[in-house]
Design a protein around this motif. Structure first.
Motif, PDB file in Angstrom:
ATOM      1  N   ARG A   7       0.849  -1.196   0.000  1.00  0.00           N
ATOM      2  CA  ARG A   7       0.000   0.000   0.000  1.00  0.00           C
ATOM      3  C   ARG A   7       0.880   1.239   0.000  1.00  0.00           C
ATOM      4  O   ARG A   7       1.963   1.227   0.562  1.00  0.00           O
ATOM      5  CB  ARG A   7      -0.880   0.043   1.251  1.00  0.00           C
ATOM      6  CG  ARG A   7      -1.917  -1.028   1.310  1.00  0.00           C
ATOM      7  CD  ARG A   7      -2.759  -0.829   2.559  1.00  0.00           C
ATOM      8  NE  ARG A   7      -3.857  -1.755   2.606  1.00  0.00           N
ATOM      9  CZ  ARG A   7      -3.779  -2.990   3.071  1.00  0.00           C
ATOM     10  NH1 ARG A   7      -2.655  -3.457   3.539  1.00  0.00           N
ATOM     11  NH2 ARG A   7      -4.840  -3.769   3.091  1.00  0.00           N
ATOM     12  N   MET A   8       0.358   2.307  -0.593  1.00  0.00           N
ATOM     13  CA  MET A   8       1.054   3.590  -0.543  1.00  0.00           C
ATOM     14  C   MET A   8       0.355   4.471   0.481  1.00  0.00           C
ATOM     15  O   MET A   8      -0.880   4.553   0.507  1.00  0.00           O
ATOM     16  CB  MET A   8       1.037   4.287  -1.904  1.00  0.00           C
ATOM     17  CG  MET A   8       1.746   5.635  -1.870  1.00  0.00           C
ATOM     18  SD  MET A   8       1.698   6.490  -3.443  1.00  0.00           S
ATOM     19  CE  MET A   8       2.971   5.592  -4.307  1.00  0.00           C
ATOM     20  N   VAL A   9       1.135   5.139   1.317  1.00  0.00           N
ATOM     21  CA  VAL A   9       0.589   6.086   2.281  1.00  0.00           C
ATOM     22  C   VAL A   9       0.221   7.356   1.525  1.00  0.00           C
ATOM     23  O   VAL A   9       1.068   7.958   0.847  1.00  0.00           O
ATOM     24  CB  VAL A   9       1.610   6.399   3.400  1.00  0.00           C
ATOM     25  CG1 VAL A   9       1.024   7.414   4.381  1.00  0.00           C
ATOM     26  CG2 VAL A   9       2.031   5.121   4.117  1.00  0.00           C
ATOM     27  N   THR A  10      -1.056   7.741   1.616  1.00  0.00           N
ATOM     28  CA  THR A  10      -1.546   8.952   0.951  1.00  0.00           C
ATOM     29  C   THR A  10      -2.154   9.895   1.991  1.00  0.00           C
ATOM     30  O   THR A  10      -2.282   9.539   3.166  1.00  0.00           O
ATOM     31  CB  THR A  10      -2.584   8.607  -0.136  1.00  0.00           C
ATOM     32  OG1 THR A  10      -3.702   7.949   0.482  1.00  0.00           O
ATOM     33  CG2 THR A  10      -1.994   7.697  -1.217  1.00  0.00           C
ATOM     34  N   TYR A  11      -2.533  11.073   1.574  1.00  0.00           N
ATOM     35  CA  TYR A  11      -3.019  12.091   2.503  1.00  0.00           C
ATOM     36  C   TYR A  11      -4.136  11.622   3.441  1.00  0.00           C
ATOM     37  O   TYR A  11      -4.096  11.946   4.634  1.00  0.00           O
ATOM     38  CB  TYR A  11      -3.443  13.361   1.748  1.00  0.00           C
ATOM     39  CG  TYR A  11      -2.259  14.152   1.264  1.00  0.00           C
ATOM     40  CD1 TYR A  11      -1.438  14.827   2.157  1.00  0.00           C
ATOM     41  CD2 TYR A  11      -1.949  14.208  -0.090  1.00  0.00           C
ATOM     42  CE1 TYR A  11      -0.328  15.543   1.726  1.00  0.00           C
ATOM     43  CE2 TYR A  11      -0.850  14.922  -0.538  1.00  0.00           C
ATOM     44  CZ  TYR A  11      -0.045  15.589   0.375  1.00  0.00           C
ATOM     45  OH  TYR A  11       1.051  16.286  -0.055  1.00  0.00           O
ATOM     46  N   PRO A  12      -5.132  10.867   2.980  1.00  0.00           N
ATOM     47  CA  PRO A  12      -6.188  10.441   3.920  1.00  0.00           C
ATOM     48  C   PRO A  12      -5.683   9.536   5.057  1.00  0.00           C
ATOM     49  O   PRO A  12      -6.374   9.358   6.049  1.00  0.00           O
ATOM     50  CB  PRO A  12      -7.172   9.675   3.026  1.00  0.00           C
ATOM     51  CG  PRO A  12      -6.910  10.155   1.652  1.00  0.00           C
ATOM     52  CD  PRO A  12      -5.442  10.484   1.607  1.00  0.00           C
ATOM     53  N   HIS A  13      -4.484   8.983   4.921  1.00  0.00           N
ATOM     54  CA  HIS A  13      -3.925   8.087   5.934  1.00  0.00           C
ATOM     55  C   HIS A  13      -3.127   8.813   7.011  1.00  0.00           C
ATOM     56  O   HIS A  13      -2.621   8.178   7.936  1.00  0.00           O
ATOM     57  CB  HIS A  13      -3.014   7.043   5.277  1.00  0.00           C
ATOM     58  CG  HIS A  13      -3.659   6.282   4.178  1.00  0.00           C
ATOM     59  ND1 HIS A  13      -3.043   6.091   2.957  1.00  0.00           N
ATOM     60  CD2 HIS A  13      -4.867   5.683   4.083  1.00  0.00           C
ATOM     61  CE1 HIS A  13      -3.848   5.400   2.170  1.00  0.00           C
ATOM     62  NE2 HIS A  13      -4.959   5.139   2.827  1.00  0.00           N
ATOM     63  N   GLY A  63       3.667   8.952   0.672  1.00  0.00           N
ATOM     64  CA  GLY A  63       4.391   8.372  -0.450  1.00  0.00           C
ATOM     65  C   GLY A  63       5.134   7.089  -0.141  1.00  0.00           C
ATOM     66  O   GLY A  63       5.595   6.415  -1.064  1.00  0.00           O
ATOM     67  N   ASP A  64       5.264   6.736   1.138  1.00  0.00           N
ATOM     68  CA  ASP A  64       5.936   5.481   1.482  1.00  0.00           C
ATOM     69  C   ASP A  64       5.118   4.291   0.987  1.00  0.00           C
ATOM     70  O   ASP A  64       3.883   4.298   1.071  1.00  0.00           O
ATOM     71  CB  ASP A  64       6.119   5.338   3.000  1.00  0.00           C
ATOM     72  CG  ASP A  64       7.211   6.232   3.564  1.00  0.00           C
ATOM     73  OD1 ASP A  64       7.991   6.793   2.773  1.00  0.00           O
ATOM     74  OD2 ASP A  64       7.272   6.353   4.803  1.00  0.00           O
TER      75      ASP A  64
END
Length: 124
Positions: A7-13, A63-64
């Motif tokens: 999974r990519m870490v995005t703003y909602p996370h 982005g991670d």
């Protein structure tokens, strides 16, 4: 440990500090443990019974790419115990570790029922 989900870490996370929300990380671990167990036991009639101490080792940033690792630890009559971790794919740092996620197979009345691995063991 078997790593299958990415999974990519995005703003909602993100939380107010700009890092991955702990509850989101735990939700991902729970979901990935369920999928691992469903494939192993060949049923989706599974419930989470216990999650042991959760250890947050490092932060995850926007982005991670994170990968979830799952490993079978114990097999019971109606339950299996898994070890899980969420790891940063780029840095290889462990973000979250959970030593025990206990999942129980349930029947249509939501009562614990023996699972495939136990039945196979008893048939031998």
């Amino acid at each position: 440990m078997e790593y299958t989900t990415q999974r990519m870490v995005t703003y909602p996370h993100l939380n107010a500090a700009g890092i991955l929300v702990g509850g989101t990380a735990l939700s991902w671990i729970d979901q990935d443990a369920m999928v691992y167990a469903a494939n192993l036991l060949e049923t989706s009639r599974i419930a989470t019974a216990k999650v042991s101490e959760v250890v947050f080792n490092s932060a995850a940033n926007i982005g991670d790419i994170l990968i979830t690792g799952v490993e079978l630890v114990r097999v019971g009559k109606t339950s299996i115990t898994l070890k899980c971790e969420l790891r940063n794919k780029t840095t290889n740092k462990v973000i979250v570790q959970v030593e025990e996620v206990v999942l129980v197979t349930i029947d249509f009345n939501k009562k614990p029922t023996p699972h495939k691995l136990y039945k196979e063991k008893m048939a031998k």
